[in-house]
Design an enzyme around this catalytic site. Structure first.
Site, PDB file in Angstrom:
ATOM      1  N   PRO A 278      76.226 -55.899  16.332  1.00  0.00           N
ATOM      2  CA  PRO A 278      75.451 -57.010  15.781  1.00  0.00           C
ATOM      3  C   PRO A 278      74.257 -57.361  16.676  1.00  0.00           C
ATOM      4  CG  PRO A 278      77.407 -57.846  16.876  1.00  0.00           C
ATOM      5  CD  PRO A 278      77.486 -56.352  16.942  1.00  0.00           C
ATOM      6  N   GLY A 279      73.154 -57.676  16.044  1.00  0.00           N
ATOM      7  CA  GLY A 279      71.980 -58.137  16.794  1.00  0.00           C
ATOM      8  C   GLY A 279      71.605 -59.516  16.295  1.00  0.00           C
ATOM      9  N   ARG A 280      71.009 -59.513  15.076  1.00  0.00           N
ATOM     10  CA  ARG A 280      70.506 -60.744  14.474  1.00  0.00           C
ATOM     11  C   ARG A 280      71.528 -61.872  14.456  1.00  0.00           C
ATOM     12  NH1 ARG A 280      66.528 -60.285  10.396  1.00  0.00           N
ATOM     13  NH2 ARG A 280      67.298 -58.178  10.057  1.00  0.00           N
ATOM     14  N   ARG A 316      57.509 -61.308  11.436  1.00  0.00           N
ATOM     15  CA  ARG A 316      58.447 -61.141  10.319  1.00  0.00           C
ATOM     16  C   ARG A 316      57.891 -61.614   8.961  1.00  0.00           C
ATOM     17  NH1 ARG A 316      62.838 -62.741   9.526  1.00  0.00           N
ATOM     18  NH2 ARG A 316      63.809 -60.778   8.955  1.00  0.00           N
ATOM     19  N   TYR A 320      57.763 -58.472   6.529  1.00  0.00           N
ATOM     20  CA  TYR A 320      58.880 -58.384   5.564  1.00  0.00           C
ATOM     21  C   TYR A 320      58.857 -59.512   4.542  1.00  0.00           C
ATOM     22  CZ  TYR A 320      60.720 -56.102   9.800  1.00  0.00           C
ATOM     23  OH  TYR A 320      60.877 -55.364  10.929  1.00  0.00           O
ATOM     24  N   CYS A 347      42.637 -62.912  12.976  1.00  0.00           N
ATOM     25  CA  CYS A 347      41.679 -62.555  11.917  1.00  0.00           C
ATOM     26  C   CYS A 347      42.278 -61.568  10.922  1.00  0.00           C
ATOM     27  CB  CYS A 347      40.424 -61.976  12.546  1.00  0.00           C
ATOM     28  SG  CYS A 347      39.676 -63.164  13.641  1.00  0.00           S
ATOM     29  N   GLU A 348      43.243 -62.019  10.180  1.00  0.00           N
ATOM     30  CA  GLU A 348      43.899 -61.214   9.140  1.00  0.00           C
ATOM     31  C   GLU A 348      44.396 -62.180   8.081  1.00  0.00           C
ATOM     32  OE1 GLU A 348      45.032 -57.847   9.066  1.00  0.00           O
ATOM     33  OE2 GLU A 348      44.560 -57.232  11.114  1.00  0.00           O
ATOM     34  N   TYR A 376      64.363 -60.399  16.530  1.00  0.00           N
ATOM     35  CA  TYR A 376      63.188 -59.683  16.029  1.00  0.00           C
ATOM     36  C   TYR A 376      61.944 -60.579  16.046  1.00  0.00           C
ATOM     37  CZ  TYR A 376      67.030 -56.694  14.637  1.00  0.00           C
ATOM     38  OH  TYR A 376      68.169 -55.928  14.654  1.00  0.00           O
TER      39      TYR A 376
HETATM   40  N1  LLP Z   1      72.673 -50.832  14.847  1.00  0.00           N
HETATM   41  C1  LLP Z   1      71.682 -50.038  14.400  1.00  0.00           C
HETATM   42  C2  LLP Z   1      71.855 -48.591  14.443  1.00  0.00           C
HETATM   43  C3  LLP Z   1      70.492 -50.613  13.899  1.00  0.00           C
HETATM   44  O1  LLP Z   1      69.524 -49.837  13.435  1.00  0.00           O
HETATM   45  C4  LLP Z   1      70.354 -52.026  13.866  1.00  0.00           C
HETATM   46  C5  LLP Z   1      69.141 -52.649  13.367  1.00  0.00           C
HETATM   47  C6  LLP Z   1      71.425 -52.807  14.366  1.00  0.00           C
HETATM   48  C7  LLP Z   1      72.563 -52.172  14.842  1.00  0.00           C
HETATM   49  C8  LLP Z   1      71.381 -54.291  14.408  1.00  0.00           C
HETATM   50  O2  LLP Z   1      71.322 -54.851  13.142  1.00  0.00           O
HETATM   51  P1  LLP Z   1      71.420 -56.452  12.959  1.00  0.00           P
HETATM   52  O3  LLP Z   1      72.812 -56.887  13.296  1.00  0.00           O
HETATM   53  O4  LLP Z   1      70.412 -57.073  13.872  1.00  0.00           O
HETATM   54  O5  LLP Z   1      71.076 -56.646  11.524  1.00  0.00           O
HETATM   55  N2  LLP Z   1      62.957 -55.961  12.446  1.00  0.00           N
HETATM   56  C9  LLP Z   1      63.800 -56.199  11.294  1.00  0.00           C
HETATM   57  C10 LLP Z   1      65.208 -55.712  11.538  1.00  0.00           C
HETATM   58  C11 LLP Z   1      65.308 -54.252  11.862  1.00  0.00           C
HETATM   59  C12 LLP Z   1      66.733 -53.826  12.097  1.00  0.00           C
HETATM   60  C13 LLP Z   1      66.810 -52.454  12.604  1.00  0.00           C
HETATM   61  N3  LLP Z   1      68.121 -51.996  12.941  1.00  0.00           N
HETATM   62  C14 LLP Z   1      63.764 -57.682  10.961  1.00  0.00           C
HETATM   63  O6  LLP Z   1      63.062 -58.443  11.638  1.00  0.00           O
HETATM   64  O7  LLP Z   1      64.379 -58.120   9.987  1.00  0.00           O
END
Ligand code: LLP
Length: 419
Positions: A278-280, A316, A320, A347-348, A376
């Site tokens: 998990p990241g987000r 973001r 997106y 300037c966009e 992110y």
């Molecule tokens: N593992 C892999 C292999 C991944 O590619 C990713 C995210 C994660 C884990 C973590 O995913 P999460 O739990 O954060 O959803 N920049 C974009 C998000 C790109 C995610 C890329 N991969 C945004 O701001 O929404």
């Protein structure tokens, strides 16, 4: 899930834990990323708690927020880390992370990155192609090492999210087609320098529904059984990250607990260690981007609130069409709402945080908090328009830790030479 003390109004002003954001802006300037230590640690602990009774490893996806202070908070809580570059591994080590809890994902790893990771003794590689498998085998064998590997397979599941952050369909560049996995595992078993011990997938990000995740889990479990019958001793099941967060106050995302409960039932008694990336869902809600209103401008039929943060600080919305709630730092019940585009000075035309948003009327000098910006956010920032990047502040109770100082104009030209 809301961690109680992260961002709340106190006496009419927004605070992060015990620190008033107005006072913080006065001292450290704007734009500034502000993170709650408690918010980050408690979300990681929610995963740990939910997984307590099964073998597991939670690897924070460093790409979501790679600030050393954030990584070190998580390292101290016992987190593992999911990395996608040598640079991310370097950060994890600098933050005191344990390399033996690191998994290396990514669709195009270089030989130098693989060598560095092998030398540091990381836990495993999530291998995304046969080319990478061969490179890994050669590199590990030449160093006299054996790498634990998982193949990242593509389970062909529709993650139902924004197309840019959906990764699990056959048409995407990620992973190995699940239909070819058996043959490639059989090859991997006979290669020097690698031991295939895991299966991994990641179907996408900002997932609000459990169904695609469970569909992927079921396909992966069926694969584990097939591989075992083929004589591959699979011990690890890595289901990636992807749990969504409530960018809109009306979003009702799945909790880590609910997700884990569903998966736990499926893997119980199968002799597998569950890995998650998990990241987000760990850092997004624990961060805001604090920005000051520069001016309010009326053009034709539209009102523009121009703030001192821009798309270079938080991309973001531009990239997106992402929604972020934007709230005043000082509550003022006596002002009327206006409908405005909230935009930056870059300037966009694509430099915006919100279109046609209803907010309490603001004046130059007022502060706004762009919420759910801990994931992110800073990691995707740039110096576009030669704008120094914001500072990052980690709040711990009453204490403010400057996790990254604001960049200066000198920083902008560091490393450049005029001709
Ligand atoms: N593992 C892999 C292999 C991944 O590619 C990713 C995210 C994660 C884990 C973590 O995913 P999460 O739990 O954060 O959803 N920049 C974009 C998000 C790109 C995610 C890329 N991969 C945004 O701001 O929404």
């Amino acid at each position: 899930m809301l961690a109680e003390s992260e961002f709340n109004y106190r006496g009419g002003g927004l605070a992060c834990e015990g620190v008033d954001l107005g006072a913080l802006a006065a001292e450290y300037g704007t734009p500034a990323y502000v993170y709650s230590r408690h918010g980050i640690a408690s979300r990681f602990c929610a995963y740990e708690e939910a997984l307590r009774d099964i073998p597991h490893q939670v690897c924070f996806a460093v790409k979501a927020n790679s600030n050393l202070a954030v990584l070190s908070v998580l390292a101290r809580e016992g987190a593992g880390f999911d990395i996608v570059s040598g640079g991310e591994l370097y950060r994890v080590l600098a933050a005191g992370g344990d390399p033996s809890r690191v998994v290396f994902s990514g669709v195009g790893k270089t030989e130098a990155e693989i060598r560095f990771a092998l030398q540091q003794g990381i836990h495993s590689f999530n291998c995304e192609s046969e080319f990478e498998l061969d490179l890994l085998s050669r590199t590990a064998a030449s160093l006299g090492k054996t790498a634990s590997i998982a193949l990242r397979v593509n389970p062909d599941v529709d993650a139902v999210t924004h197309p840019y952050i959906s990764t699990g369909l056959r048409e995407h560049k990620f992973g190995i087609d699940i239909a070819h996995a058996g043959r490639i595992y059989a090859r991997a078993k006979n290669l020097p320098g690698v031991v295939p011990e895991g299966v991994s997938c990641h179907i996408g990000s900002q997932l609000l529904d459990v169904k695609p995740l469970l569909e992927a889990a079921d396909k992966m479990l069926a694969l584990v059984e097939r591989l075992r019958s083929q004589g591959i001793a699979v011990r690890y099941l890595d289901l990636g990250g992807g749990l969504g967060v409530p960018y809109r106050s009306t979003d009702r995302p799945l909790s880590a607990r609910t997700l884990v409960e569903e998966i736990k039932n499926r893997i119980a008694g199968r002799g597998l260690t569950l890995m998650l990336e998990p990241g987000r869902s760990i850092v997004a809600e624990a961060g805001i981007l604090l920005t000051r209103v520069l001016l309010v401008k009326n053009n034709a039929k539209k009102t523009f609130v121009i703030v001192d943060a821009a798309m270079n600080d938080l991309i973001r919305p531009s990239l997106y069409q992402a929604h972020h709630e934007i709230v005043p730092v000082k509550q003022n019940a006596s002002v009327e709402d206006i409908t405005a585009d909230i935009v930056g000075p870059v300037c966009e035309t694509g430099d915006f945080f919100a279109h046609g948003r209803q907010i309490a009327a603001v004046e130059p000098g007022d502060l706004l908090a762009i919420r759910t910006a801990g994931a992110y956010g800073f990691v995707l920032s740039s110096n576009y328009n030669s704008r120094p990047r914001p500072c990052e502040l980690l709040i711990d109770g009453q204490a403010v830790h400057v996790a990254r100082r604001r960049e200066t104009w000198e920083d902008l030209i560091r490393g450049e030479v005029s001709f």
